[in-house]
Write a protein that holds these residues in place. Sequence first.
Motif, short mmCIF file in Angstrom:
data_model
loop_
_atom_site.label_atom_id
_atom_site.label_comp_id
_atom_site.label_asym_id
_atom_site.label_seq_id
_atom_site.Cartn_x
_atom_site.Cartn_y
_atom_site.Cartn_z
N GLU A 115 9.59 -29.51 133.53
CA GLU A 115 9.06 -29.68 134.88
C GLU A 115 9.71 -28.75 135.92
N PRO A 116 11.04 -28.59 135.94
CA PRO A 116 11.60 -27.68 136.96
C PRO A 116 11.05 -26.26 136.82
N ALA A 117 10.99 -25.74 135.59
CA ALA A 117 10.47 -24.38 135.38
C ALA A 117 8.99 -24.32 135.71
N ARG A 118 8.25 -25.35 135.32
CA ARG A 118 6.81 -25.39 135.61
C ARG A 118 6.57 -25.36 137.11
N GLY A 119 7.35 -26.14 137.84
CA GLY A 119 7.20 -26.16 139.30
C GLY A 119 7.48 -24.81 139.93
#
Length: 624
Positions: A496-500
Amino acid sequence: MNDASHKIPGGRPAIRPLDEAAVNRIAAGEVIERPAAAVKELVENALDADARRIEVAQAEGGKTLIRVTDDGHGIPAEDLPQAVARHATSKIDGSDLLNIASYGFRGEALASIGAVARLSIASRAAGAEAAEIAVEGGRVGQVRPAALRRGTVVELRDLFHATPARLKFLRSDRAEAQAIGDVVRRLAMAEPFVSLTLTDVSGGGEKVSFRADAETGDLFDALAGRLTRVLGAEFVRNALRVEAEREGLRLTGYAGLPTYSRGAAVAQHFFVNGRPVKDRMLLGALRAAYMDVLPAGRHPAAALYIDCPAELVDVNVHPAKSEVRFRDPGTARGLVVSALRHALAEAGHRAATTVAGAALGAARPGAPGAPAAPRYQMDRPSAAARAASYQAQAPAPGGAEPGFAETAGAWSARVEPVEEAPHGAEETPAEALPLGAARAQLHETYILAQTEDGLVIVDAHAAHERLVYERLKAQLAENGVAAQALLIPEVVEMPEPARGRLLDAAEDLARLGLVIEPFGGEALAVRETPALLGEVGARGLLADVADALEETGTAVGLEARLMAVLSRMACHGSVRAGRRMRAEEMNALLREMEATPLSGQCNHGRPTYVELKLADVERLFGRR
């Protein structure tokens, strides 16, 4: 399973406050982790006291003695007990922690030093009598009269005597002394109008390790003088002046030429509002600015100063005050990247003087042969990429621009005289131009040119590689990055952090030819990829770009990969070593080098030419 050793033994003990001495010793570990940290805090206090002359003395790497003497405004006798108390300071009132203009502001340094060493402070404020106070192991003594003409003398002995376990973690005397020297030099770079001296008094002797007298003149003259003293004259001779401003942030300083690079990132210095800092974002911006002019494993040298209103930067991030956080990090990063790239472009074909020095050293009679320059193995590009690169280097219709297409004839390496201009026509002689007039081709690889006061040796392939590369980059900037749509979008699962981060930068990525969109949950759908990259694994590409976004906040990773492809195309589409060139070809190459930014080094950061002054050549033969 055995009980872990870090668990609390004996059931549930009572919670109780630590005594003040223990609190101070624990806190001292955050601020004073080695002698160099103590020197930093004391010198910064002297600078905050408006000192114009600061003398630092150390013995045994600062383990047995550190003494800092300054001519600042001093401390009144009645304020000395408060000066060594925790969280007591005259620099802020605590109402606004975002408007800090001084080096120190936490009120921790002297109390921390006094908790782990034998500390004494003697000071004399203007119009008052001198006084001193002593602190040993956290115990504060009485204020006593002292003999001192002006300023302050802070002396600490037997550092960490109250916490002997910390002594085991210190390095050798030489290493600790070197760390102290690094601190003093960084502060000297931050304050060119202040005199600083560092003396080693180990063993009863006195040896001046570093001395920098106060500079005079305007800001850039003072910086040049101080950087010459700290980083060496070679850095200043091979550095570009940097000056730019954006949205309240002002950048000044000097940045080294690409051909004046280092094998490690040891000559990269940033200062924010005069404070030496180590900031990942700023270091990343420096790397991005030199992205396509340095080879792998080489690092730029720079001393850059950012000044801005205090409310635009937070310096209260770490107890050591070596880290900062900008309110708008994108603006700060963009300022550094754009200013450096502009300065590098304005430098044109300029190369470092150290290249000529190395060439003269190798040419001296009896000197051993220098090792050959590293050869850069490049991947063979596709047929389409080769076609694009040859198209970029082909002559323009009608001969409007010089071109360097391959010729079938075998040409002599000797250059015939150029026909003189018609009578009455005024034309600058080729020898008067920066890279001179071509006189010969050596080993079908190097162009020998004559200037008014020397000679120039040009690596034709390396020079033409840079010219083609710059042409390809201009075409890319003009026409944009062509994207190729995937027949079936590739779905990639991302944390999720990278996707965001990727989705936040989706608009910028689309301009670079990478089109992504959310696909539910933690998945992303990759619909288009940059055509220049050819067949590429979307998962690996997204991972690289996400890492770059985390480090720098921009899509520099994708941009770097695109530039690498262009560089590869330029390398394989340029004049090859072993081909003989005509006189007009060689002179056209020299003229285009003079007009092309960054032509002093090839795409891999190697120099494209070496300039030797006639006086230096004559010295080789004993004519001078």
